[in-house]
Design a protein around this motif. Sequence first.
Motif, PDB file in Angstrom:
ATOM      1  N   LEU A  48      73.923  77.005 -69.384  1.00 14.31           N
ATOM      2  CA  LEU A  48      74.110  77.913 -68.536  1.00 14.31           C
ATOM      3  C   LEU A  48      75.667  77.537 -68.194  1.00 14.31           C
ATOM      4  CD1 LEU A  48      73.707  80.066 -66.042  1.00 14.31           C
ATOM      5  CD2 LEU A  48      73.804  78.159 -64.588  1.00 14.31           C
ATOM      6  N   VAL A  49      76.549  78.631 -68.181  1.00 14.17           N
ATOM      7  CA  VAL A  49      77.867  78.315 -67.863  1.00 14.17           C
ATOM      8  C   VAL A  49      78.502  79.172 -66.585  1.00 14.17           C
ATOM      9  CG1 VAL A  49      80.435  79.203 -68.993  1.00 14.17           C
ATOM     10  CG2 VAL A  49      78.456  78.412 -70.393  1.00 14.17           C
ATOM     11  N   LEU A  50      79.108  78.381 -65.900  1.00 11.01           N
ATOM     12  CA  LEU A  50      79.548  79.034 -64.422  1.00 11.01           C
ATOM     13  C   LEU A  50      80.967  79.102 -64.889  1.00 11.01           C
ATOM     14  CD1 LEU A  50      77.669  76.700 -62.094  1.00 11.01           C
ATOM     15  CD2 LEU A  50      77.197  79.094 -62.644  1.00 11.01           C
ATOM     16  N   LEU A  51      81.552  80.267 -64.725  1.00  8.12           N
ATOM     17  CA  LEU A  51      82.749  80.517 -65.109  1.00  8.12           C
ATOM     18  C   LEU A  51      83.457  81.345 -64.275  1.00  8.12           C
ATOM     19  CD1 LEU A  51      84.760  80.947 -67.654  1.00  8.12           C
ATOM     20  CD2 LEU A  51      83.316  83.230 -68.203  1.00  8.12           C
ATOM     21  N   ASP A  52      84.972  80.688 -63.952  1.00  5.00           N
ATOM     22  CA  ASP A  52      86.023  81.281 -63.003  1.00  5.00           C
ATOM     23  C   ASP A  52      86.511  82.441 -63.983  1.00  5.00           C
ATOM     24  OD1 ASP A  52      87.880  82.217 -61.279  1.00  5.00           O
ATOM     25  OD2 ASP A  52      89.002  80.062 -61.550  1.00  5.00           O
ATOM     26  N   VAL A  53      86.865  83.888 -63.417  1.00  7.12           N
ATOM     27  CA  VAL A  53      87.356  84.825 -64.173  1.00  7.12           C
ATOM     28  C   VAL A  53      89.124  84.798 -64.176  1.00  7.12           C
ATOM     29  CG1 VAL A  53      85.426  86.505 -64.094  1.00  7.12           C
ATOM     30  CG2 VAL A  53      87.292  86.552 -62.404  1.00  7.12           C
ATOM     31  N   ARG A  54      89.569  84.002 -63.072  1.00  8.02           N
ATOM     32  CA  ARG A  54      90.985  83.734 -63.105  1.00  8.02           C
ATOM     33  C   ARG A  54      91.643  82.335 -63.410  1.00  8.02           C
ATOM     34  NH1 ARG A  54      92.849  86.081 -57.355  1.00  8.02           N
ATOM     35  NH2 ARG A  54      93.481  84.051 -57.389  1.00  8.02           N
ATOM     36  N   LEU A  55      91.730  82.261 -64.885  1.00  3.95           N
ATOM     37  CA  LEU A  55      91.966  80.927 -65.524  1.00  3.95           C
ATOM     38  C   LEU A  55      93.415  80.987 -66.057  1.00  3.95           C
ATOM     39  CD1 LEU A  55      88.443  80.290 -67.257  1.00  3.95           C
ATOM     40  CD2 LEU A  55      89.049  79.111 -65.447  1.00  3.95           C
ATOM     41  N   PRO A  56      93.944  79.889 -66.099  1.00  5.87           N
ATOM     42  CA  PRO A  56      95.219  79.847 -67.041  1.00  5.87           C
ATOM     43  C   PRO A  56      95.021  80.049 -68.561  1.00  5.87           C
ATOM     44  CG  PRO A  56      94.357  77.633 -66.239  1.00  5.87           C
ATOM     45  CD  PRO A  56      93.591  78.501 -65.579  1.00  5.87           C
ATOM     46  N   GLY A  57      95.977  80.409 -68.972  1.00  2.00           N
ATOM     47  CA  GLY A  57      95.589  80.889 -70.521  1.00  2.00           C
ATOM     48  C   GLY A  57      94.832  81.986 -70.728  1.00  2.00           C
ATOM     49  N   ILE A  58      93.681  81.700 -71.561  1.00  2.00           N
ATOM     50  CA  ILE A  58      92.930  83.000 -71.544  1.00  2.00           C
ATOM     51  C   ILE A  58      91.758  83.067 -70.254  1.00  2.00           C
ATOM     52  CG2 ILE A  58      92.822  83.002 -74.201  1.00  2.00           C
ATOM     53  CD1 ILE A  58      90.110  81.794 -74.178  1.00  2.00           C
ATOM     54  N   ASP A  59      91.803  84.391 -69.921  1.00  2.00           N
ATOM     55  CA  ASP A  59      90.965  84.551 -68.584  1.00  2.00           C
ATOM     56  C   ASP A  59      89.627  84.256 -68.787  1.00  2.00           C
ATOM     57  OD1 ASP A  59      90.125  86.922 -69.376  1.00  2.00           O
ATOM     58  OD2 ASP A  59      91.411  87.984 -68.153  1.00  2.00           O
ATOM     59  N   GLY A  60      88.636  84.472 -67.841  1.00  2.00           N
ATOM     60  CA  GLY A  60      87.313  84.267 -67.702  1.00  2.00           C
ATOM     61  C   GLY A  60      86.786  85.233 -68.587  1.00  2.00           C
ATOM     62  N   PHE A  61      87.294  86.615 -68.438  1.00  2.00           N
ATOM     63  CA  PHE A  61      86.536  87.460 -69.254  1.00  2.00           C
ATOM     64  C   PHE A  61      86.771  87.466 -70.552  1.00  2.00           C
ATOM     65  CE2 PHE A  61      87.940  89.601 -64.914  1.00  2.00           C
ATOM     66  CZ  PHE A  61      86.745  89.821 -64.654  1.00  2.00           C
ATOM     67  N   GLU A  62      87.827  87.053 -71.122  1.00  3.34           N
ATOM     68  CA  GLU A  62      88.168  86.467 -72.600  1.00  3.34           C
ATOM     69  C   GLU A  62      87.053  85.591 -72.780  1.00  3.34           C
ATOM     70  OE1 GLU A  62      89.125  87.409 -76.429  1.00  3.34           O
ATOM     71  OE2 GLU A  62      89.551  88.566 -74.652  1.00  3.34           O
ATOM     72  N   VAL A  63      86.911  84.550 -72.242  1.00  2.51           N
ATOM     73  CA  VAL A  63      85.864  83.229 -72.806  1.00  2.51           C
ATOM     74  C   VAL A  63      84.717  84.052 -72.633  1.00  2.51           C
ATOM     75  CG1 VAL A  63      84.822  81.299 -71.531  1.00  2.51           C
ATOM     76  CG2 VAL A  63      87.504  81.714 -71.223  1.00  2.51           C
ATOM     77  N   LEU A  64      84.187  84.960 -71.876  1.00  5.86           N
ATOM     78  CA  LEU A  64      82.872  85.598 -71.954  1.00  5.86           C
ATOM     79  C   LEU A  64      82.768  86.255 -73.019  1.00  5.86           C
ATOM     80  CD1 LEU A  64      80.143  86.155 -70.522  1.00  5.86           C
ATOM     81  CD2 LEU A  64      81.099  87.879 -69.178  1.00  5.86           C
ATOM     82  N   ARG A  65      83.994  87.282 -73.341  1.00  4.39           N
ATOM     83  CA  ARG A  65      83.744  88.071 -74.764  1.00  4.39           C
ATOM     84  C   ARG A  65      83.398  87.113 -75.908  1.00  4.39           C
ATOM     85  NH1 ARG A  65      86.854  91.383 -71.556  1.00  4.39           N
ATOM     86  NH2 ARG A  65      88.890  90.699 -72.085  1.00  4.39           N
ATOM     87  N   LYS A  66      84.136  85.878 -75.953  1.00  7.95           N
ATOM     88  CA  LYS A  66      84.206  85.037 -77.130  1.00  7.95           C
ATOM     89  C   LYS A  66      82.640  84.347 -77.170  1.00  7.95           C
ATOM     90  CE  LYS A  66      89.047  84.221 -77.596  1.00  7.95           C
ATOM     91  NZ  LYS A  66      89.608  84.038 -78.658  1.00  7.95           N
ATOM     92  N   LEU A  67      82.015  84.063 -75.995  1.00  6.98           N
ATOM     93  CA  LEU A  67      80.872  83.543 -75.847  1.00  6.98           C
ATOM     94  C   LEU A  67      79.857  84.465 -76.384  1.00  6.98           C
ATOM     95  CD1 LEU A  67      80.902  81.600 -72.505  1.00  6.98           C
ATOM     96  CD2 LEU A  67      80.896  80.535 -74.739  1.00  6.98           C
ATOM     97  N   GLU A  68      79.936  85.729 -75.943  1.00 10.69           N
ATOM     98  CA  GLU A  68      78.861  86.673 -76.313  1.00 10.69           C
ATOM     99  C   GLU A  68      79.139  87.052 -77.829  1.00 10.69           C
ATOM    100  OE1 GLU A  68      80.144  89.884 -73.765  1.00 10.69           O
ATOM    101  OE2 GLU A  68      78.404  89.432 -72.225  1.00 10.69           O
ATOM    102  N   ALA A  69      80.223  86.821 -78.455  1.00 16.19           N
ATOM    103  CA  ALA A  69      80.428  87.185 -79.668  1.00 16.19           C
ATOM    104  C   ALA A  69      79.787  85.854 -80.671  1.00 16.19           C
ATOM    105  CB  ALA A  69      81.716  87.304 -80.093  1.00 16.19           C
ATOM    106  N   ALA A  70      79.749  84.801 -80.068  1.00 15.05           N
ATOM    107  CA  ALA A  70      79.206  83.788 -80.911  1.00 15.05           C
ATOM    108  C   ALA A  70      77.755  83.383 -81.152  1.00 15.05           C
ATOM    109  CB  ALA A  70      79.729  82.347 -80.222  1.00 15.05           C
TER     110      ALA A  70
END
Length: 70
Positions: A48-70
């Motif tokens: 499970l990933v608990l993810l903040d959407v307001r992150l420095p660098g790439i934001d949480g939404f982009e992290v989620l997109r990358k995780l979904e694509a993997a």
Amino acid sequence: MPTVLLIDDDRALRKLVRAYLEEEAITVLEAGSGEDGLAVVDRTPPDLVLLDVRLPGIDGFEVLRKLEAA
């Protein structure tokens, strides 16, 4: 034992959440940025990933997109 990855730039919040999860016998991995979180996922895929959407660098939404694509 389940593993949770906590991605949040707030160190105090990570510490608090980690304490609660470890009380429930959950292994906690931590990352302070989206880039670090993605690197952790590559090394040790969590349950499970608990993810903040307001992150420095790439934001949480982009992290989620990358995780979904993997």
